[in-house]
Enzyme design. Structure first.
Site, short mmCIF file in Angstrom:
data_model
loop_
_atom_site.label_atom_id
_atom_site.label_comp_id
_atom_site.label_asym_id
_atom_site.label_seq_id
_atom_site.Cartn_x
_atom_site.Cartn_y
_atom_site.Cartn_z
CB CYS A 1 70.26 -32.66 -8.85
SG CYS A 1 71.20 -31.10 -8.84
CG ASP B 1 69.98 -19.64 7.60
OD1 ASP B 1 71.12 -20.10 7.59
OD2 ASP B 1 69.35 -19.36 6.56
#
Length: 307
Positions: free
Chosen positions: A193, A128
């Site tokens: 969400c 990452d």
């Protein structure tokens, strides 16, 4: 040297899954990324628009790469922080910085490989921190599928995993099968969400995402609703927490990913009174350093407005 030998070694070392892909250009995946970037959903993450060809073709990022070994490493904690209501931190940031932990383990895996091949030139370890489409390579070698929340989901273990890669100058056999999406009709992540960042299946508007806003975004949070943040001050796990596949999640065995006693003891008053020295002591060697003290303090003050 075979792919199966590498996978066996990785699993013996404690990696939760491992697979091997041939290094080629990611045609379909790059088209999706380009469409997303053209829609300008990336917000201030301008780094996503740089080195795009290297992101799409690993051979341009690391010359001589022929195979990619991808691993998953569980970070699901044994216990969650605080009272679970306010001043929450994404689970991946509870302990030591995953970049350091996973890179160290991947270098150890590379060392085991080199006991069989001899010293290899041009090898690279990525966690990452480079233009690599992490989830795409994990999908390529059968480690999971992309969920409607855009996370990589292992069908038997969930999604609370870090992804890492070894780029190797070795011709290895591809392993696993590419898994197609297995979300079915489920829309729990989209429905849950609170800011509407998941605008549609597989389509995330980072500019609305709590994780982006509390970590990557450096501006003022004025104009946003603190109640929508649901107490998240660094990152957000909502779309993962509600995913049925995370019912399979088991606590990780990595001691470095467990929260410290000091972090576990933090309560509302402690967060509100956090100063620079306290931040430095609490988050030494932590991924929370990415936001920095000023960024976290901004988030804490913002969350405190919630009625």
């Amino acid at each position: 040297m075979t792919s199966e030998w590498i996978i066996e070694e990785a699993e013996q070392m404690g990696f939760d899954a491992c697979g091997v892909s041939c290094a080629t250009r990611l045609e379909e995946e790059s088209a999706h990324v380009e469409q997303w970037l053209e829609s300008q959903r990336e917000g201030e993450m301008s780094y996503l628009t740089r080195n795009k060809e290297k992101r799409y073709d690993p051979r341009l990022l690391a010359a001589g790469t022929k195979s990619i070994v991808s691993v998953l490493y569980n970070y699901f904690p044994k216990q969650t922080l605080g009272d679970g209501e306010r001043y929450k931190i994404a689970k991946y940031a509870y302990g030591a910085d995953y970049h350091d932990v996973l890179k160290r383990k991947l270098h150890q895996l590379l060392g085991r490989i080199e006991t069989q091949t001899g010293k290899l030139s041009g090898t690279r370890v990525f966690v990452d921190s480079a233009p690599v489409l992490d989830r795409a390579w994990a999908v390529r070698c059968g480690l999971g599928f992309i969920g409607k929340n855009t996370a990589l989901i292992h069908p038997k273990k969930g999604s609370f995993f870090f992804i890492g890669h070894l780029f190797l100058p070795l011709d290895l056999t591809e392993t696993g099968q590419v898994l197609t999406n297995r979300c079915g009709r489920c829309t729990r992540c989209i429905d849950a969400c609170p800011t509407g960042a998941l605008e549609a299946p597989f389509w995330l508007d980072a500019r609305k995402c709590i994780s982006y806003l509390t970590i990557e975004y450096k501006g003022s949070l004025d104009g946003h609703d603190p109640e929508q943040f649901n107490g998240w001050m660094y990152g957000c796990d909502i779309c993962q927490d509600v995913c049925p596949y995370n019912g399979f999640s088991l606590p990780c065995a990595e001691p470095e990913f467990q929260p410290s006693e000091r972090l576990l003891a933090m309560r509302e008053a402690d967060w509100k009174n956090l100063d620079q020295a306290g931040f430095d002591a609490l988050f030494k060697g932590s991924a929370v350093k990415r936001a920095g003290y000023e960024g976290l303090k901004r988030n804490i003050d913002f969350i405190a407005r919630e009625n």
